[in-house]
Design a protein around this motif. Structure first.
Motif, short mmCIF file in Angstrom:
data_model
loop_
_atom_site.label_atom_id
_atom_site.label_comp_id
_atom_site.label_asym_id
_atom_site.label_seq_id
_atom_site.Cartn_x
_atom_site.Cartn_y
_atom_site.Cartn_z
N VAL A 156 -7.87 24.94 10.25
CA VAL A 156 -8.23 25.64 11.48
C VAL A 156 -8.26 24.64 12.64
CG1 VAL A 156 -9.64 27.32 10.21
CG2 VAL A 156 -10.73 25.30 11.21
N ALA A 157 -8.37 25.17 13.85
CA ALA A 157 -8.46 24.30 15.02
C ALA A 157 -9.73 23.45 14.93
CB ALA A 157 -8.50 25.15 16.29
N HIS A 158 -9.65 22.22 15.43
CA HIS A 158 -10.79 21.32 15.30
C HIS A 158 -10.99 20.56 16.60
CE1 HIS A 158 -13.60 18.60 13.28
NE2 HIS A 158 -13.00 17.62 13.92
N VAL A 159 -12.23 20.50 17.06
CA VAL A 159 -12.57 19.73 18.25
C VAL A 159 -13.47 18.58 17.81
CG1 VAL A 159 -13.71 19.80 20.51
CG2 VAL A 159 -12.44 21.81 19.69
N SER A 160 -13.05 17.35 18.11
CA SER A 160 -13.86 16.18 17.74
C SER A 160 -14.78 15.82 18.88
CB SER A 160 -12.93 14.98 17.48
OG SER A 160 -12.64 14.88 16.14
N LEU A 161 -16.09 15.91 18.67
CA LEU A 161 -17.01 15.47 19.71
C LEU A 161 -18.37 15.19 19.13
CD1 LEU A 161 -18.29 18.33 22.06
CD2 LEU A 161 -17.45 18.71 19.76
N ASP A 162 -19.14 14.36 19.87
CA ASP A 162 -20.52 14.10 19.47
C ASP A 162 -21.38 15.22 20.06
OD1 ASP A 162 -23.09 13.34 19.07
OD2 ASP A 162 -22.84 11.29 19.85
N SER A 208 -13.15 37.99 14.72
CA SER A 208 -13.91 37.31 15.77
C SER A 208 -13.42 35.88 15.90
CB SER A 208 -15.39 37.25 15.40
OG SER A 208 -15.92 38.52 15.26
N ARG A 209 -13.75 35.30 17.05
CA ARG A 209 -13.48 33.87 17.24
C ARG A 209 -14.81 33.15 17.04
NH1 ARG A 209 -9.81 30.31 19.32
NH2 ARG A 209 -10.59 28.83 20.86
N ILE A 210 -14.87 32.30 16.02
CA ILE A 210 -16.14 31.71 15.61
C ILE A 210 -16.07 30.18 15.67
CG2 ILE A 210 -17.83 31.55 13.72
CD1 ILE A 210 -16.58 34.17 12.58
N VAL A 211 -17.02 29.58 16.37
CA VAL A 211 -17.16 28.11 16.34
C VAL A 211 -18.11 27.76 15.20
CG1 VAL A 211 -18.12 26.10 17.54
CG2 VAL A 211 -16.72 27.75 18.81
N VAL A 212 -17.70 26.85 14.34
CA VAL A 212 -18.58 26.33 13.29
C VAL A 212 -18.82 24.86 13.59
CG1 VAL A 212 -18.86 25.87 10.82
CG2 VAL A 212 -17.71 27.97 11.57
N VAL A 244 -11.20 30.60 13.51
CA VAL A 244 -12.32 29.66 13.42
C VAL A 244 -11.97 28.36 14.13
CG1 VAL A 244 -13.89 28.47 11.83
CG2 VAL A 244 -12.91 30.67 11.18
N VAL A 245 -12.93 27.83 14.88
CA VAL A 245 -12.77 26.52 15.50
C VAL A 245 -13.89 25.63 14.99
CG1 VAL A 245 -12.55 25.24 17.66
CG2 VAL A 245 -11.93 27.67 17.60
N SER A 246 -13.52 24.50 14.41
CA SER A 246 -14.51 23.56 13.90
C SER A 246 -14.87 22.55 14.98
CB SER A 246 -13.91 22.85 12.67
OG SER A 246 -14.56 21.63 12.44
N PHE A 247 -16.17 22.31 15.16
CA PHE A 247 -16.65 21.25 16.07
C PHE A 247 -17.35 20.21 15.19
CE2 PHE A 247 -17.56 23.30 20.51
CZ PHE A 247 -16.29 23.86 20.54
#
Ligand code: NAD
Length: 304
Positions: free
Chosen positions: A41-47, A2-6, A28-31
């Motif tokens: 893993v891929a990481h998105v930086s945001l508030d 699966s594609r999972i956002v954590v 996995v994509v980390s937010f």
């Protein structure tokens, strides 16, 4: 797979969860607003309190599931109004944004503190160990914000019905793998210090869970989410207590009013039952403090 956002993927639990889910073959994509140091893993930086930006990022992620961890994670680590406002905003923004983005599985981290142990005005459980039907009596903003996350899930479930599958989990005091070897735990002391001085672990009722077991729990939960009732809440804890003495003796020393109920907690029985996760999901924790500390001792002998 699966594609999972954590969300909160850069945090103490998040790092282990991201690694554990990736190891099990998930994408996995980390937010997180914090930078992704050493995350594989891929990481998105945001508030994530920015609801519009969060909904947008969740839509872009095209995920099969979201696991929401981002929070002010320690009671009294910020002013009470800030904790409540931040964690409530994060819940609405992430869980609501995930629904808006069409993500079909939504899971959020709550906390055992919703139970209300340690309240300055006293706490007298009807029975121990605690389980998911034990009453929730939060007495501080952190615990209240966690109950609000559980209630936010129930609210969204009333909006979506079974088109979206929800769950919440209450992880016990999380021990990351490096903490068995002496790295400081969330409260700043080591695991051995928590064992040697029961006053350190008493506020959490001597609960704990290995972060890797939280990862197997999350993996198992996501796989089962279509087959169990939506909106369930689970305690996620080890099979034993983080204590060298039975809780029947220890608990009443630190929590007046628990003696009668604590009499059930003989041997190594913990104050929180993991029976529901075991029964409904077939999940069991694989790590316990005695084995982990012995293994850490062996490793340090080898390196000596
Ligand atoms: N660690 C434990 O023992 C424990 C026990 C019970 C529940 N929990 C829950 O598990 C979750 C994770 O806990 P943790 O110990 O990893 O906490 P942590 O503080 O290490 O991680 C939380 C993460 O959330 C991120 N975050 C906070 N506000 C944000 C924002 N506005 N936008 C984007 N990211 C933001 C932080 O940058 C951080 O990386 C929390 O919800 C916590 O309440 C943890």
């Amino acid at each position: 797979m699966s594609r999972i956002v954590v969300t909160g993927g850069a945090g103490r639990l998040g790092r282990s969860l991201v690694a554990g889910l990736a190891e099990r073959g998930h994408e996995v994509v980390s937010f997180d607003r914090a930078p992704a140091e050493n995350l594989q893993v891929a990481h998105v930086s945001l508030d994530l309190t920015d609801a519009a930006a969060t909904a947008h990022a969740l839509t872009d992620a095209q995920a099969d599931a979201v696991i929401h961890l981002a929070a002010i994670a320690v009671p009294f680590s910020a002013p009470e109004d800030v904790i409540l406002r931040t964690n409530a905003a994060l819940a609405m923004s992430v869980l609501g944004g995930a629904v808006q983005a069409g993500i079909p599985k939504i899971v959020a981290a709550s906390s055992p503190t919703v139970i209300g142990y340690g309240a300055p005005t006293g706490w007298t459980p009807d029975r121990l160990p605690l389980d998911e039907v034990s009453p929730t009596l939060p007495w501080n903003a952190y615990a209240l914000s966690k109950l609000l996350i559980e209630q936010s899930i129930a609210m969204l479930q009333r909006q979506t019905g079974d088109a979206v599958r929800f769950a919440a989990f209450r992880p016990c005091y999380v021990i990351a793998p490096e903490e068995w070897g002496g790295a400081p735990t969330q409260q700043g002391h080591t695991v051995r210090e928590r064992l040697d001085d029961p006053a350190l672990s008493a506020p959490a009722l001597f609960n704990y869970v290995d972060a890797r077991d939280v990862a197997t729990f999350a993996d198992t939960l996501l796989a089962a989410l279509g087959d169990i009732p939506s909106g369930e809440v689970f305690f996620v804890g080890a099979d034993d207590a983080l204590a060298r003495e039975p809780l029947a003796d220890l608990l009443p020393r630190f929590h007046p009013g628990t003696a009668a109920a604590a009499a059930e907690l003989t041997g190594t029985t913990p104050a929180f039952s993991n029976a529901k996760a075991r029964a409904l999901l077939g999940w069991t924790p694989a790590h316990d403090w005695r084995t982990e500390l012995a293994a850490a001792d062996d490793r340090s002998d080898v390196h000596a």
